[in-house]
Scaffold this motif. Structure first.
Motif, PDB file in Angstrom:
ATOM      1  N   GLN A 101       0.835  -1.204   0.000  1.00 22.71           N
ATOM      2  CA  GLN A 101       0.000   0.000   0.000  1.00 22.71           C
ATOM      3  C   GLN A 101       0.872   1.257   0.000  1.00 22.71           C
ATOM      4  OE1 GLN A 101      -2.758   0.057   3.181  1.00 22.71           O
ATOM      5  NE2 GLN A 101      -3.851   1.849   2.421  1.00 22.71           N
ATOM      6  N   ARG A 102       0.504   2.231  -0.852  1.00 22.99           N
ATOM      7  CA  ARG A 102       1.240   3.492  -0.900  1.00 22.99           C
ATOM      8  C   ARG A 102       0.935   4.334   0.339  1.00 22.99           C
ATOM      9  NH1 ARG A 102      -0.966   6.163  -6.354  1.00 22.99           N
ATOM     10  NH2 ARG A 102      -2.614   6.630  -4.927  1.00 22.99           N
ATOM     11  N   ALA A 103       1.850   5.213   0.644  1.00 24.40           N
ATOM     12  CA  ALA A 103       1.621   6.158   1.740  1.00 24.40           C
ATOM     13  C   ALA A 103       0.540   7.148   1.322  1.00 24.40           C
ATOM     14  CB  ALA A 103       2.912   6.884   2.070  1.00 24.40           C
ATOM     15  N   THR A 111      -0.664  13.706   2.482  1.00 22.62           N
ATOM     16  CA  THR A 111      -0.902  14.535   3.657  1.00 22.62           C
ATOM     17  C   THR A 111      -0.734  16.000   3.281  1.00 22.62           C
ATOM     18  OG1 THR A 111       1.407  14.423   4.333  1.00 22.62           O
ATOM     19  CG2 THR A 111      -0.063  12.741   5.226  1.00 22.62           C
TER      20      THR A 111
END
Length: 71
Positions: free
Chosen positions: A4-6, A9
Motif C-alpha cells: 500500500q502506498r503512503a 498529507t
C-alpha cells in the motif's frame, strides 16, 4: 512489508479562525468594559459587528478603516 502506498498529507490551514475568534472576543469585552466611554464602546462594537459579518480588519487603508469604524 506492505504494497500500500503512503497516503497524501497536507498541513492544516495557517489561519484556522481561532485567532479571529479570540480577537473578536477581545473587542466584545472591550465594548463591555467601556461603559462610561460611549464613543470607545461604539467603535469596539463596530469592529465586532464587522468581524461577525465576515469582514477582515487586516488593512492599512485609512478609508477602509473609517468605513469599518463607521466614521
Amino acid at each position: 512489508m506492505s504494497n500500500q502506498r503512503a497516503g497524501k498529507t497536507h498541513r492544516a490551514a495557517a489561519n484556522d479562525g481561532m485567532q479571529d475568534m479570540k480577537l473578536r472576543n477581545f473587542f466584545r469585552t472591550c465594548a463591555r468594559v467601556m461603559e462610561d466611554n460611549t464613543d470607545a464602546q461604539f467603535y469596539f462594537e463596530q469592529l465586532v459587528e464587522h468581524m461577525n459579518n465576515g469582514g477582515s480588519i487586516n488593512t492599512d487603508d485609512p478609508i477602509a478603516v473609517r468605513r469599518i469604524l463607521g466614521a
